[in-house]
Design a protein around this motif. Structure first.
Motif, PDB file in Angstrom:
ATOM      1  N   ILE A  46      -2.061  -1.514 -11.319  1.00  0.00           N
ATOM      2  CA  ILE A  46      -2.949  -0.756 -10.438  1.00  0.00           C
ATOM      3  C   ILE A  46      -3.044   0.694 -10.933  1.00  0.00           C
ATOM      4  N   PHE A  64      -8.911  13.317  -9.505  1.00  0.00           N
ATOM      5  CA  PHE A  64      -7.856  12.487  -8.928  1.00  0.00           C
ATOM      6  C   PHE A  64      -7.445  11.359  -9.870  1.00  0.00           C
ATOM      7  N   LEU A  65      -8.325  10.991 -10.821  1.00  0.00           N
ATOM      8  CA  LEU A  65      -8.005   9.854 -11.687  1.00  0.00           C
ATOM      9  C   LEU A  65      -7.504  10.250 -13.072  1.00  0.00           C
ATOM     10  N   LEU A 102       1.077   7.391  -6.375  1.00  0.00           N
ATOM     11  CA  LEU A 102      -0.065   8.292  -6.614  1.00  0.00           C
ATOM     12  C   LEU A 102       0.299   9.724  -6.227  1.00  0.00           C
ATOM     13  N   ALA A 103       0.907   9.880  -5.041  1.00  0.00           N
ATOM     14  CA  ALA A 103       1.266  11.227  -4.584  1.00  0.00           C
ATOM     15  C   ALA A 103       2.259  11.870  -5.549  1.00  0.00           C
ATOM     16  N   ARG A 114       0.186  17.865 -11.638  1.00  0.00           N
ATOM     17  CA  ARG A 114      -0.354  19.180 -11.313  1.00  0.00           C
ATOM     18  C   ARG A 114       0.632  20.280 -11.701  1.00  0.00           C
ATOM     19  N   ILE A 160       1.850   2.104  -3.531  1.00  0.00           N
ATOM     20  CA  ILE A 160       0.726   2.622  -4.321  1.00  0.00           C
ATOM     21  C   ILE A 160       0.460   4.087  -3.964  1.00  0.00           C
ATOM     22  N   LEU A 161       0.421   4.368  -2.656  1.00  0.00           N
ATOM     23  CA  LEU A 161       0.168   5.747  -2.228  1.00  0.00           C
ATOM     24  C   LEU A 161       1.310   6.662  -2.648  1.00  0.00           C
ATOM     25  N   ALA A 162       2.539   6.125  -2.593  1.00  0.00           N
ATOM     26  CA  ALA A 162       3.695   6.940  -2.961  1.00  0.00           C
ATOM     27  C   ALA A 162       3.641   7.315  -4.432  1.00  0.00           C
ATOM     28  N   ILE A 219      -3.387  15.330  -3.176  1.00  0.00           N
ATOM     29  CA  ILE A 219      -1.947  15.029  -3.210  1.00  0.00           C
ATOM     30  C   ILE A 219      -1.397  14.968  -1.783  1.00  0.00           C
ATOM     31  N   PHE A 279      -2.564  11.721  -0.065  1.00  0.00           N
ATOM     32  CA  PHE A 279      -1.804  10.531  -0.462  1.00  0.00           C
ATOM     33  C   PHE A 279      -0.391  10.565   0.123  1.00  0.00           C
ATOM     34  N   TYR A 292      -2.503   1.645 -13.987  1.00  0.00           N
ATOM     35  CA  TYR A 292      -3.209   1.610 -15.264  1.00  0.00           C
ATOM     36  C   TYR A 292      -4.727   1.518 -15.049  1.00  0.00           C
ATOM     37  N   GLU A 337       1.996   5.080   6.472  1.00  0.00           N
ATOM     38  CA  GLU A 337       2.169   3.640   6.216  1.00  0.00           C
ATOM     39  C   GLU A 337       3.651   3.275   6.310  1.00  0.00           C
ATOM     40  N   LEU A 360       0.637  12.512  -9.115  1.00  0.00           N
ATOM     41  CA  LEU A 360      -0.360  13.593  -9.116  1.00  0.00           C
ATOM     42  C   LEU A 360       0.295  14.947  -8.878  1.00  0.00           C
ATOM     43  N   LEU A 361       1.329  14.957  -8.037  1.00  0.00           N
ATOM     44  CA  LEU A 361       2.040  16.212  -7.793  1.00  0.00           C
ATOM     45  C   LEU A 361       2.709  16.706  -9.078  1.00  0.00           C
ATOM     46  N   LEU A 405       0.828  -1.204   0.000  1.00  0.00           N
ATOM     47  CA  LEU A 405       0.000   0.000   0.000  1.00  0.00           C
ATOM     48  C   LEU A 405       0.862   1.254   0.000  1.00  0.00           C
ATOM     49  N   PHE A 406       2.000   1.193   0.707  1.00  0.00           N
ATOM     50  CA  PHE A 406       2.888   2.353   0.726  1.00  0.00           C
ATOM     51  C   PHE A 406       3.308   2.729  -0.690  1.00  0.00           C
ATOM     52  N   LEU A 462      -6.448   2.618 -12.504  1.00  0.00           N
ATOM     53  CA  LEU A 462      -6.937   3.922 -12.059  1.00  0.00           C
ATOM     54  C   LEU A 462      -6.990   4.902 -13.230  1.00  0.00           C
TER      55      LEU A 462
END
Lengths: 430, 430
Positions: free
Chosen positions: A75, A304-305, A10-11, A18, A6-8, B258, B261, A77, B268, A14-15, A3-4, A79
């Protein structure tokens, strides 16, 4: 699975997306272009053993060896795909069936000419260069693709969904997807069977696709109005029988999302793109989308997606494959033909199909159909995986797909601003 | 990876979850209970070779053989986790730092007594039944868990986030997560080293976690107010210098997601749950969350993700493991102890820590801390994977986690209605 990680990713993604979006918007270019460029940078930024993708434990697909990416990529892909599915769903939410019917004829012409001309030119250029019929046919199929997601995103950002040009583009893109699927089926069939094509199976595929679209149209006209009518009456009856107790409304957002996923799945199942099903699903709710505020809610989800989808388009460009002058030259030729053939083909279709369109309208439609985006890349991956495309040709098609996707949005946005001048185009704060 | 399969299971799961939620809400029970029950049904519904999970190509984890589920399950699991992360983020959005500080003392007491009493009782019951210290310690660790996601969902649905009881529960749950992590680290360490525990490493883990929370609190108090101040001034300056051109505001939803996440990943990474990081991230935006309408936007996202989280909790129950009377008896004993120990422990903490709370308030806090949800299941999976738990004990803990999660919400909702009577509790339309 971690999970770490995946969240990493994503962050980080997305950053960066943006930042890319905000920076490029400073130059008046639609933000998605910045997000695609960020994707290209992420995929190719390596310093010795160091790469951002490696640190985030994402391995991209390599279809030449049959590797479809590691689990983190899948994962990501998924999203990204959900992002573009929700985007097309929200476009459908703004498209009433009568709006689509009013552009039916011209959309059909735009789609057909936008398929025929790019296909012929694509086949011709490879035949001239390397005399390989299978390569030529696959390039033709990739040239046919239209990524409605890219244009739809520009249109939505500019809040111009209800212009005639936008409707024609969306309608033509749906038809284009059906035609493109058939072209790919024929080309892939010729590749496998070495020349012979199973006409029956392709005809069935075509019929199923047309029937699916027809059924949804029928539901839009006959079924959903009755359901909404019934729901309204039931609600009124409940309120009348017990006026003191408020009736909790059905969560229409939840219902809409379920229908969206169901039709997207069905669409994918019969060989159409999932986004076509999502678009059609949106149309089922178009009559009440304002009342239920569905569209802004779906847009909250895409915040977000959707950037993940644009990053993923950029990620597919492998700069390392453009080593020889020959590949670069072929890329340049294919790119010019890809832009010209869609612009001219679709523009011609628009001109012939709708005499009321002015010159700018025709240009908008031509330019709106230019981006190949993920659709061109998918055709190329299928070709590479089946051996019908060389690694070099794959690189050429990916570059063509991504560059058309980067070039078209700023030009499209310029054309739209010219035709629909308004003072609402704001500067960005950051 | 198959996009059709992903869309298909999303459509089927969300449809069933919606039905479960709507049906159970008819009985005045919070909808999430229906979604968990649907998960249990989906996981255990088989007719010969036929099972819904099989048709959707989802394979659940089997930690006893080190199998963590197939790829479709991982994609589903990732979406489910994002759902609960967004839920806690939205709870954070409603929690200002001063609200949390005002309940600091009582939340600490609730958390500590809610850890100590369940742990002692959990260890004791297994020692009495089977004299196995490692089993006993792991059961104790699982009893300590609190699934704040479940209670938070009930509180949010009832729009009671800003009651004192809600704040105490949320605050205690954050502390509980830190304490639970330490208990698990100690227990797992004793298991691996066969009795010896690395005090230094556990102390460092604890310090890092506390430091992380402290840093975010500091940012809430000192950093973010200055950033928002600066942003406001900059915006005003831009408007003043060019009054005719509207300034496009920063997309705060994108920024917030962001940060959510990033902090969830960090949380985590240091061994806390991702949802704790998400909650803290929400607090960073709490001062402006109304102004930027962040909360309803995040709720639009959870509409599609959160039901997957509740289904996933239910999916973990394997009815087939409850074959012997012995397992059923142990389950019953553990379940009663699990409910009683948290209810009494946390209730006692609330009573001792805050004399102003009435009897109903104390009950609400006790009941709000009862659900073990996914946290208990995670502890059990770690125990099973490391061999520190038998399959039977694993089944017992999963059952305890899921049943506490099903029983607590209706009771909690009843207690809340009693204490905060209002006529806003509506009937559902469908």
């Amino acid at each position: 699975m971690d999970l770490f990680e995946i969240l990493a990713f994503l962050a980080v993604f997305l950053l960066l997306a943006r930042l890319g979006s905000v920076v490029i918007a400073k130059f008046g270019i639609p933000g998605l272009v910045g997000e695609i460029v960020i994707g290209v940078v992420i995929a190719n930024l390596t310093l010795g053993d160091w790469s951002l993708l490696g640190m985030l434990n994402i391995q991209l697909p390599d279809y030449s060896i049959g590797f479809s990416g590691n689990e983190n990529y899948h994962i990501f892909y998924s999203l990204a795909e959900l992002g573009v599915i929700f985007l097309l769903f929200s476009v459908g939410l703004e498209t009433r069936i009568k709006d689509l019917f009013s552009v039916g004829k011209v959309a059909m012409l735009v789609a057909v000419l936008g398929v025929v001309i790019p296909f012929i030119l694509g086949v011709a250029v490879i035949l001239v260069i390397e005399h390989n019929m299978i390569h030529a046919l696959f390039l033709g199929a990739a040239m046919v693709a239209t990524s409605v997601g890219i244009t739809a995103s520009v249109i939505k950002d500019m809040k111009l969904t209800d212009t005639r040009e936008s409707r024609i583009i969306i309608g033509a893109a749906v038809i284009d997807d059906i035609l493109g699927m058939l072209v790919l089926a024929i080309v892939a069939g010729m590749d496998v069977s070495g020349g012979g094509v199973n006409i029956t199976s392709i005809a069935i595929t075509a019929l199923v696709a047309v029937f699916f679209v027809f059924l949804v149209f029928l539901a839009c006209m006959k079924l959903t109005p009755r359901i909404y009518d019934y729901m309204g009456k039931r609600r009124a009856a409940k309120l009348a029988s017990n006026p003191d107790r408020p009736v909790k409304p059905v969560n229409m957002l939840a219902v809409a999302i379920i229908v969206c996923f169901a039709l997207a799945a069905l669409s994918e199942f019969i060989g159409l793109a999932a986004i076509i099903g999502a678009f059609l699903a949106g149309m089922l709710f178009a009559d009440h989308s304002r009342e239920w505020k569905l569209e802004p809610k779906i847009e909250d989800i895409t915040v977000f997606l959707l950037p993940l989808f644009f990053i993923n388009v950029g990620l597919q460009v492998n700069v390392g494959l453009f080593t020889s002058v020959e590949v670069l030259l072929i890329s340049a030729v294919v790119l010019v033909l890809a832009i010209a053939s869609k612009y001219i083909g679709c523009g011609l279709g628009a001109r012939l199909g709708d005499k009321t369109l002015d010159r700018d309208g025709v240009k908008i439609i031509g330019m709106g159909m230019v981006p190949r985006g993920e659709v061109g890349i998918i055709v190329a991956s299928i070709g590479l995986a089946s051996g019908a495309m060389s690694s070099e040709l794959y690189a050429v098609v990916v570059l063509m797909s991504v560059v058309t996707t980067i070039i078209a949005p700023p030009l499209l946005s310029k054309l739209f601003r010219k035709k629909y001048p308004t003072d609402k185009w704001a500067t960005t704060e950051m």
